[in-house]
Design an enzyme around this catalytic site. Sequence first.
Site, short mmCIF file in Angstrom:
data_model
loop_
_atom_site.label_atom_id
_atom_site.label_comp_id
_atom_site.label_asym_id
_atom_site.label_seq_id
_atom_site.Cartn_x
_atom_site.Cartn_y
_atom_site.Cartn_z
N ASP A 74 -10.18 3.41 -2.89
CA ASP A 74 -10.98 2.36 -2.54
C ASP A 74 -12.34 2.23 -3.00
OD1 ASP A 74 -8.40 2.25 -0.93
OD2 ASP A 74 -9.51 1.94 0.73
N ASP A 86 0.88 -1.24 -0.12
CA ASP A 86 -0.04 0.00 0.00
C ASP A 86 0.94 1.08 0.01
OD1 ASP A 86 -2.33 1.24 -0.06
OD2 ASP A 86 -3.32 0.10 1.97
C1 GLA Z 1 -5.92 1.50 1.72
C2 GLA Z 1 -6.01 0.55 0.70
C3 GLA Z 1 -7.32 -0.49 0.96
C4 GLA Z 1 -6.98 -1.18 2.38
C5 GLA Z 1 -6.59 -0.20 3.39
C6 GLA Z 1 -5.96 -0.79 4.76
O1 GLA Z 1 -6.80 2.23 2.03
O2 GLA Z 1 -6.40 1.12 -0.59
O3 GLA Z 1 -7.48 -1.34 -0.11
O4 GLA Z 1 -5.86 -2.25 2.11
O5 GLA Z 1 -5.55 0.66 3.02
O6 GLA Z 1 -5.92 0.11 5.62
#
Ligand code: GLA
Length: 378
Positions: free
Chosen positions: A184, A127
């Site tokens: 997301d 990430d």
């Molecule tokens: C980010 C990613 C998500 C998830 C969260 C976890 O927002 O884009 O897919 O992995 O972190 O904290």
Amino acid sequence: MLNLKTPPMGWNSWNTFGSDINEKMIMETADAMVDLGYKDAGYEYVIIDDCWAEMERDSEGKLVPDHNKFPRGMKYLADYIHQKGLKFGMYSCAGYKTCAGYPSSYGHEFLDAKTFAEWEVDYLKYDFCYFPKSGNNQNAYLTMSLALKLSGRDIVLAACNWGSDDPAKWMNSVGAGTYRSTGDIFDVPKSFTDIFENQWDNCKNVPGCFNDLDMLICGMYGKGHVGVKGCSDMEYTTHFAVWAFMGSPLIMGCDIRNANEFTRNLLQNKELIRINQDSECRPPFRVCNYWEHGYGLARILDNNDYAVLLVNLHDKETKEQVYVTLDDLGFRTASNSEMEIIDVVSGENLGTFNDCLNVMLEKNECRLLRIKVKPANG
Ligand code: GLA
């Protein structure tokens, strides 16, 4: 070594469980993958997302699994998952904390990659939170990519950087197997339709490196960590058909232990998965573009059939017409060539057409077609 020949398929804990994860739930999910037919359908990765670690590294600087959530550690889980014929995925981050604030890999890349290899991890979601302003985005993914490659184990780098610095242009070069190009996903139709609308022209997939449209929300019905209002079954069908068609990784996000029959059948639809796993992994081209939110896209498949996606994403509630013509597919309408058309989701044979196929679609509805063109004169 090319570790992904086609888009990866699996399950990830984040969409439903967020930080509420533990060994028992992960093991039950691995059981469900096998017992409920997901493994046979092609799903193989069981992936633990954020929030799995203790807040402090150990005295050697190594990441430590949360003792309450994962009392027997990660190697134990890896063995359990592997012994079922599945693969094990984990999560870290390029910044100095993960998105949920846990210890992360910035400055620890080689040690962490070695730790993941010792735990027999097969896939690392990586990430982009808490990344230092002075840092170089591409370089950070390159570092982890090399750390994984030199770890002694074949580990897929699943880069998640939300589209920062146009990753479609460079993630393959730095060795990633997949990359997220968007923020997301949430469990509402507008979330997956927006992702599709801003990514359909940005999926330059090749074997080895795939644009990841984010984890699937099918079957969540508004429950769980990214649950909002949920979607209708028709909208979940569109979501899955679009992800399959686009060649996105298919990473399920619902609680597959308890998913209803509709969800199971959808996520295991053989023909949709066959298109997703097509060996040539070609990106789509646009075939119908006479109005803004009605999409017609086509992909050439490895047996020279076309997959054609028709979808109505207009804001209005009215039905709209979307179509595909012989000319769109490179054949002249006047030539007497014929298209044999199958509806992929239902399996229905729609018959033979020598001009065009028009469909009327509700808002957020789609049709995914497999078309075999029989050229005139042979
Ligand atoms: C980010 C990613 C998500 C998830 C969260 C976890 O927002 O884009 O897919 O992995 O972190 O904290």
